[in-house]
Enzyme design. Structure first.
Site, PDB file in Angstrom:
ATOM      1  N   GLY A  45       8.422  15.446   2.778  1.00 42.66           N
ATOM      2  CA  GLY A  45       9.766  15.853   2.402  1.00 42.66           C
ATOM      3  C   GLY A  45       9.700  17.035   1.450  1.00 42.66           C
ATOM      4  O   GLY A  45       8.747  17.167   0.677  1.00 42.66           O
ATOM      5  N   GLN A  50      12.644  23.191  -4.647  1.00 36.83           N
ATOM      6  CA  GLN A  50      11.192  23.195  -4.871  1.00 36.83           C
ATOM      7  C   GLN A  50      10.555  24.523  -4.500  1.00 36.83           C
ATOM      8  O   GLN A  50       9.429  24.807  -4.915  1.00 36.83           O
ATOM      9  CB  GLN A  50      10.515  22.071  -4.077  1.00 36.83           C
ATOM     10  CG  GLN A  50      10.839  20.682  -4.611  1.00 36.83           C
ATOM     11  CD  GLN A  50      10.142  19.609  -3.808  1.00 36.83           C
ATOM     12  OE1 GLN A  50      10.636  19.157  -2.796  1.00 36.83           O
ATOM     13  NE2 GLN A  50       8.950  19.213  -4.249  1.00 36.83           N
ATOM     14  N   CYS A  89       5.020  13.714  -5.080  1.00 39.46           N
ATOM     15  CA  CYS A  89       5.896  14.876  -4.932  1.00 39.46           C
ATOM     16  C   CYS A  89       5.033  16.120  -4.810  1.00 39.46           C
ATOM     17  O   CYS A  89       4.041  16.251  -5.532  1.00 39.46           O
ATOM     18  CB  CYS A  89       6.822  14.983  -6.142  1.00 39.46           C
ATOM     19  SG  CYS A  89       7.978  16.357  -6.042  1.00 39.46           S
ATOM     20  N   LEU A  90       5.408  17.015  -3.898  1.00 44.26           N
ATOM     21  CA  LEU A  90       4.636  18.246  -3.711  1.00 44.26           C
ATOM     22  C   LEU A  90       4.678  19.132  -4.959  1.00 44.26           C
ATOM     23  O   LEU A  90       3.870  20.045  -5.100  1.00 44.26           O
ATOM     24  CB  LEU A  90       5.151  19.026  -2.500  1.00 44.26           C
ATOM     25  CG  LEU A  90       4.904  18.348  -1.144  1.00 44.26           C
ATOM     26  CD1 LEU A  90       5.476  19.197  -0.018  1.00 44.26           C
ATOM     27  CD2 LEU A  90       3.416  18.100  -0.925  1.00 44.26           C
ATOM     28  N   HIS A 131      14.595  10.348  -2.976  1.00 49.07           N
ATOM     29  CA  HIS A 131      13.747  11.285  -3.723  1.00 49.07           C
ATOM     30  C   HIS A 131      14.227  12.723  -3.529  1.00 49.07           C
ATOM     31  O   HIS A 131      14.346  13.486  -4.490  1.00 49.07           O
ATOM     32  CB  HIS A 131      12.293  11.114  -3.249  1.00 49.07           C
ATOM     33  CG  HIS A 131      11.304  12.026  -3.893  1.00 49.07           C
ATOM     34  ND1 HIS A 131      10.319  11.592  -4.751  1.00 49.07           N
ATOM     35  CD2 HIS A 131      11.140  13.375  -3.811  1.00 49.07           C
ATOM     36  CE1 HIS A 131       9.605  12.634  -5.168  1.00 49.07           C
ATOM     37  NE2 HIS A 131      10.068  13.728  -4.614  1.00 49.07           N
ATOM     38  N   GLU A 132      14.529  13.082  -2.284  1.00 50.95           N
ATOM     39  CA  GLU A 132      14.899  14.481  -2.000  1.00 50.95           C
ATOM     40  C   GLU A 132      16.326  14.788  -2.470  1.00 50.95           C
ATOM     41  O   GLU A 132      16.578  15.894  -2.974  1.00 50.95           O
ATOM     42  CB  GLU A 132      14.732  14.780  -0.506  1.00 50.95           C
ATOM     43  CG  GLU A 132      13.322  14.572   0.047  1.00 50.95           C
ATOM     44  CD  GLU A 132      12.224  15.321  -0.710  1.00 50.95           C
ATOM     45  OE1 GLU A 132      12.509  16.359  -1.329  1.00 50.95           O
ATOM     46  OE2 GLU A 132      11.070  14.846  -0.686  1.00 50.95           O
ATOM     47  N   HIS A 135      16.249  15.644  -6.025  1.00 43.10           N
ATOM     48  CA  HIS A 135      15.838  17.037  -6.282  1.00 43.10           C
ATOM     49  C   HIS A 135      17.064  17.966  -6.323  1.00 43.10           C
ATOM     50  O   HIS A 135      17.094  18.908  -7.113  1.00 43.10           O
ATOM     51  CB  HIS A 135      14.896  17.542  -5.190  1.00 43.10           C
ATOM     52  CG  HIS A 135      13.445  17.266  -5.453  1.00 43.10           C
ATOM     53  ND1 HIS A 135      12.770  17.748  -6.549  1.00 43.10           N
ATOM     54  CD2 HIS A 135      12.527  16.572  -4.735  1.00 43.10           C
ATOM     55  CE1 HIS A 135      11.504  17.363  -6.504  1.00 43.10           C
ATOM     56  NE2 HIS A 135      11.324  16.640  -5.409  1.00 43.10           N
TER      57      HIS A 135
END
Ligand code: NI
Length: 153
Positions: A45, A50, A89-90, A131-132, A135
């Site tokens: 994701g 990000q 998380c990336l 989660h996304e 963001h």
């Protein structure tokens, strides 16, 4: 094109993102770049902030079964149940932490053509939705971690 992924500590990750109003070529490029960037980083994701773009745009690919999801202006419409699983998380490579999330999440969102879709995520997909979407509101999972865990798996 692969974009640079911002890391925790970058102030842009704490901003609230704006709704997409124009379903144009620029949006197509953004979505394609986000997929490419997510895949290149072995993620499941990625949210537009990000990569420094403060728009309400998400790409998710949690399994072959659900395929590639592009979520524009997503809104969570229902959630129930609970789960406690490790999340990563990336924007925070090399760490994972246990977060409490709902087991089921219903969400509506537009695709790149401006068509509205409704989704029902369970387990991993429910976690990814939460989660996304966080963001997009400047919320990072580190805010919600109950316990950090080893990053072995
Ligand atoms: Ni993340």
């Amino acid at each position: 094109m692969i974009r640079e992924i911002l890391k925790f500590g970058d102030p842009l990750l704490r901003k609230s993102s704006s709704e997409v109003t124009c379903f144009d070529e620029e949006l197509n490029v953004l979505l394609d770049d986000m997929y490419e960037t997510m895949r290149n980083a072995d993620g499941i994701g990625l949210a537009a902030p990000q990569i420094g773009v403060l728009k309400r745009v998400i790409v998710i690919e949690t399994s072959e079964e659900t395929g590639k999801l592009e979520l524009i202006n997503p809104v969570i419409t229902a959630m129930w149940g609970k789960q406690f699983e490790a999340e990563g998380c990336l924007s925070l490579v090399g760490k994972r932490g246990i977060v409490k999330r709902p087991m089921h999440v219903k969400l509506k969102a537009y695709d790149r053509h401006g068509n509205l879709h409704r989704y029902h995520g369970k387990n991993l997909l429910a976690r990814a939705f939460c989660h996304e979407v966080d963001h997009l509101n400047g919320i990072l999972y580190e805010d919600k971690v109950l316990e950090w865990v080893d990053n072995e798996d």
